[in-house]
Motif scaffolding. Structure first.
Motif, PDB file in Angstrom:
ATOM      1  N   LEU A 134       9.765  12.235   5.672  1.00 40.95           N
ATOM      2  CA  LEU A 134       8.616  11.833   4.348  1.00 40.95           C
ATOM      3  C   LEU A 134       8.855  13.078   3.485  1.00 40.95           C
ATOM      4  CD1 LEU A 134       5.841   9.705   5.600  1.00 40.95           C
ATOM      5  CD2 LEU A 134       7.522   8.879   4.047  1.00 40.95           C
ATOM      6  N   LEU A 135       8.762  14.217   4.059  1.00 39.70           N
ATOM      7  CA  LEU A 135       8.583  15.242   3.093  1.00 39.70           C
ATOM      8  C   LEU A 135       9.890  15.466   2.396  1.00 39.70           C
ATOM      9  CD1 LEU A 135       6.720  17.879   5.261  1.00 39.70           C
ATOM     10  CD2 LEU A 135       5.877  16.729   3.125  1.00 39.70           C
ATOM     11  N   ARG A 140       8.774  -0.204  15.460  1.00 38.54           N
ATOM     12  CA  ARG A 140       9.041   0.834  14.470  1.00 38.54           C
ATOM     13  C   ARG A 140      10.195   0.950  13.905  1.00 38.54           C
ATOM     14  NH1 ARG A 140       9.418   6.551  17.767  1.00 38.54           N
ATOM     15  NH2 ARG A 140      11.500   5.405  18.035  1.00 38.54           N
ATOM     16  N   ALA A 141      11.264   0.600  14.519  1.00 40.16           N
ATOM     17  CA  ALA A 141      12.512   0.490  13.809  1.00 40.16           C
ATOM     18  C   ALA A 141      12.580  -0.364  12.698  1.00 40.16           C
ATOM     19  CB  ALA A 141      13.655   0.302  14.574  1.00 40.16           C
ATOM     20  N   LEU A 155       0.922   9.305   2.120  1.00 41.38           N
ATOM     21  CA  LEU A 155       1.908   8.425   2.791  1.00 41.38           C
ATOM     22  C   LEU A 155       2.193   8.574   4.264  1.00 41.38           C
ATOM     23  CD1 LEU A 155       4.921   8.778   0.212  1.00 41.38           C
ATOM     24  CD2 LEU A 155       3.318   6.906   0.593  1.00 41.38           C
ATOM     25  N   MET A 156       2.068   9.643   4.869  1.00 41.43           N
ATOM     26  CA  MET A 156       2.316   9.923   6.219  1.00 41.43           C
ATOM     27  C   MET A 156       1.384   9.281   6.712  1.00 41.43           C
ATOM     28  SD  MET A 156       4.181  11.002   8.931  1.00 41.43           S
ATOM     29  CE  MET A 156       3.730  11.384  10.460  1.00 41.43           C
ATOM     30  N   ASP A 157       0.048   9.415   6.242  1.00 43.46           N
ATOM     31  CA  ASP A 157      -1.213   8.915   7.192  1.00 43.46           C
ATOM     32  C   ASP A 157      -1.119   7.385   7.030  1.00 43.46           C
ATOM     33  OD1 ASP A 157      -4.031   8.935   8.255  1.00 43.46           O
ATOM     34  OD2 ASP A 157      -4.533   7.940   6.255  1.00 43.46           O
ATOM     35  N   VAL A 158      -0.540   6.827   6.027  1.00 40.29           N
ATOM     36  CA  VAL A 158      -0.719   5.223   5.939  1.00 40.29           C
ATOM     37  C   VAL A 158       0.511   4.843   6.601  1.00 40.29           C
ATOM     38  CG1 VAL A 158       0.593   3.203   4.593  1.00 40.29           C
ATOM     39  CG2 VAL A 158      -1.225   4.940   3.405  1.00 40.29           C
ATOM     40  N   LEU A 159       1.581   5.773   7.056  1.00 34.43           N
ATOM     41  CA  LEU A 159       2.642   5.217   8.013  1.00 34.43           C
ATOM     42  C   LEU A 159       2.139   5.401   9.501  1.00 34.43           C
ATOM     43  CD1 LEU A 159       5.536   4.289   8.907  1.00 34.43           C
ATOM     44  CD2 LEU A 159       6.237   6.773   8.660  1.00 34.43           C
ATOM     45  N   ARG A 172       0.846  -1.159  -0.008  1.00 27.05           N
ATOM     46  CA  ARG A 172      -0.052  -0.040   0.030  1.00 27.05           C
ATOM     47  C   ARG A 172       0.765   1.184   0.008  1.00 27.05           C
ATOM     48  NH1 ARG A 172      -2.419  -2.914   3.772  1.00 27.05           N
ATOM     49  NH2 ARG A 172      -2.060  -1.585   5.395  1.00 27.05           N
ATOM     50  N   PHE A 173       2.041   1.030   0.983  1.00 24.84           N
ATOM     51  CA  PHE A 173       2.952   2.471   0.869  1.00 24.84           C
ATOM     52  C   PHE A 173       3.281   2.505  -0.548  1.00 24.84           C
ATOM     53  CE2 PHE A 173       6.963   4.560   1.900  1.00 24.84           C
ATOM     54  CZ  PHE A 173       6.555   5.302   2.508  1.00 24.84           C
ATOM     55  N   SER A 174       3.895   1.383  -1.010  1.00 20.82           N
ATOM     56  CA  SER A 174       4.635   1.690  -2.326  1.00 20.82           C
ATOM     57  C   SER A 174       3.727   1.947  -3.297  1.00 20.82           C
ATOM     58  CB  SER A 174       5.349   0.388  -2.690  1.00 20.82           C
ATOM     59  OG  SER A 174       6.036   0.188  -3.807  1.00 20.82           O
ATOM     60  N   GLU A 175       2.653   1.719  -3.550  1.00 21.78           N
ATOM     61  CA  GLU A 175       1.694   2.081  -4.567  1.00 21.78           C
ATOM     62  C   GLU A 175       1.052   3.655  -4.558  1.00 21.78           C
ATOM     63  OE1 GLU A 175      -2.056  -0.425  -4.373  1.00 21.78           O
ATOM     64  OE2 GLU A 175      -0.893  -2.117  -4.505  1.00 21.78           O
ATOM     65  N   LEU A 176       1.238   4.074  -3.115  1.00 17.23           N
ATOM     66  CA  LEU A 176       1.052   5.581  -3.033  1.00 17.23           C
ATOM     67  C   LEU A 176       2.183   6.319  -3.470  1.00 17.23           C
ATOM     68  CD1 LEU A 176      -0.709   6.071   0.386  1.00 17.23           C
ATOM     69  CD2 LEU A 176      -1.528   6.731  -1.850  1.00 17.23           C
TER      70      LEU A 176
END
Length: 168
Positions: free
Chosen positions: A163-164, A89-90, A34-38, A16-20
């Motif tokens: 991410l930015l 998280r790591a 992307l931030m929301d998915v994370l 999902r992350f990669s598709e976005l």
């Protein structure tokens, strides 16, 4: 598969992350998606860790303990939850880093398939838009983000800035 076996749920999340990331979204809104998915994945992880560790805590088994012991158990539980959350998280960020490493390798290979990491949609699209130096810069951004998260920083802000900074 890399050096370790990743669980299916993590690979689904990465897909999902990669598709976005692979969608032509160089906009600020795309970055915040992307931030929301994370952020959602991290919140789910924290909730699951809290639930699992609280269920195993002596606080759940013994109601009539003295106040000092109860407070110590509460402190130990909080510390255990935080330590496990940071570890997971790591691992999640390492998964993103490995994916970005493969994006970088893809830029070096000129699109030839030679990667061992499970194929994830979006990697080719991202690699097609980047030069090798920009793809390598992404790895450095994630490494710096990981290092910062081990210091006294706000997690959400650190992840947002990281991410930015990514070249996608």
């Amino acid at each position: 598969e890399g050096a370790r076996k990743w669980d299916v749920a993590l690979l689904d999340w990465l897909a999902r992350f990669s598709e976005l990331a692979g969608a032509e979204q160089k906009s600020l809104l795309g970055r915040y998606r992307l931030m929301d998915v994370l952020a959602r994945r991290l919140a789910e992880m924290r909730a699951r860790i809290e639930e699992e560790l609280t269920a195993r805590s002596p606080l759940e088994k013994y109601d009539d303990v003295e106040k000092d012991l109860r407070e110590r158990w509460e402190d130990e539980l909080k510390a255990a939850i935080e330590a496990e959350y940071r570890r997971q998280r790591a691992d999640l960020l390492l998964l993103v880093q490995w994916w970005l490493r493969d994006v970088w390798l893809h830029t070096l290979a000129g699109g030839r398939e030679f990667l061992n990491f499970p194929k994830v949609a979006g990697a080719g699209q991202v690699a097609g838009r980047l030069t090798s130096p920009k793809a390598l810069e992404n790895l450095q951004v994630v490494e710096q983000t990981q290092r910062l998260l081990y210091t006294n920083v706000q997690e959400a802000l650190t992840l947002e800035v990281g991410l930015l900074k990514l070249n996608l």
